[in-house]
Design an enzyme around this catalytic site. Sequence first.
Site, PDB file in Angstrom:
ATOM      1  N   TYR A 137      32.663   9.273  19.267  1.00  0.00           N
ATOM      2  CA  TYR A 137      32.676   7.803  18.794  1.00  0.00           C
ATOM      3  C   TYR A 137      31.004   7.293  19.167  1.00  0.00           C
ATOM      4  O   TYR A 137      30.740   7.786  20.024  1.00  0.00           O
ATOM      5  CB  TYR A 137      33.755   7.580  18.838  1.00  0.00           C
ATOM      6  CG  TYR A 137      35.226   8.094  18.059  1.00  0.00           C
ATOM      7  CD1 TYR A 137      34.715   9.297  16.987  1.00  0.00           C
ATOM      8  CD2 TYR A 137      35.877   7.259  17.110  1.00  0.00           C
ATOM      9  CE1 TYR A 137      35.902   9.741  15.946  1.00  0.00           C
ATOM     10  CE2 TYR A 137      37.018   7.605  16.371  1.00  0.00           C
ATOM     11  CZ  TYR A 137      36.694   8.998  15.574  1.00  0.00           C
ATOM     12  OH  TYR A 137      37.400   9.194  14.667  1.00  0.00           O
ATOM     13  N   SER A 188      20.849   5.416  17.859  1.00  0.00           N
ATOM     14  CA  SER A 188      19.545   5.779  17.585  1.00  0.00           C
ATOM     15  C   SER A 188      19.245   6.214  16.089  1.00  0.00           C
ATOM     16  O   SER A 188      20.440   6.569  15.758  1.00  0.00           O
ATOM     17  CB  SER A 188      18.541   6.294  18.938  1.00  0.00           C
ATOM     18  OG  SER A 188      18.736   5.776  19.994  1.00  0.00           O
TER      19      SER A 188
END
Length: 212
Positions: free
Chosen positions: A172, A121
Amino acid sequence: MLFDPITIKNVTFKNRVLRSSIGGKTSYYDGTVSTAWQHFERRFAARGVAALVSPTISVHDRRWSPLNYPKLSDDRFIAPIREGVKGVQAHDCRYILQIGDPGGHTQMSLLPEAVDSRSASSGFDLVFGYRSRITAMSTDEIGQAVDNFGAAARRVREAGCDGVEVTASKGYLIHQFLNPATNRRTDAYGGSVDKRFRLLREICQAVRREAG
């Protein structure tokens, strides 16, 4: 029992002692593993452990973290890794290669680049990475990420490794999709737990297809 052999998925380990992933700047500036990486891994193999798990090796050609960590984003990286793996296996030690994509936590360049900021996002991140602003990946970019993992799994197999491990932790890319704090998408890759897990599921399916 600790020193008894064990077989998992037709791969036999001489004992139950495995060295977990240890990172290090052991590649050249293009991401090719160096002789330092080969010597480092062989030192562990020669001391009796049954298997080694590699540092996280990037599946993305322009996004790896940090600089001087290895990459496996192209076929040209296979041969140097294969040479090091053979050196490990010569000591009856298995080699499991860990693959990942740092996503918005990329730290690979002297100056920030747009590719460093790709994540689940959009938002701000003042702690990790070189860009304070992260940007949401498009569905095409997500599909490419899945393909990158699959292609890397094929290269892991062609390099002669005994196994492949997918990095879905430590902040990650996959973790960025799993975590509701960093994944605020409203499409098929965000919202419910199942949707947040979709990227990981697709990556695991791609890896299985290629790794066999």
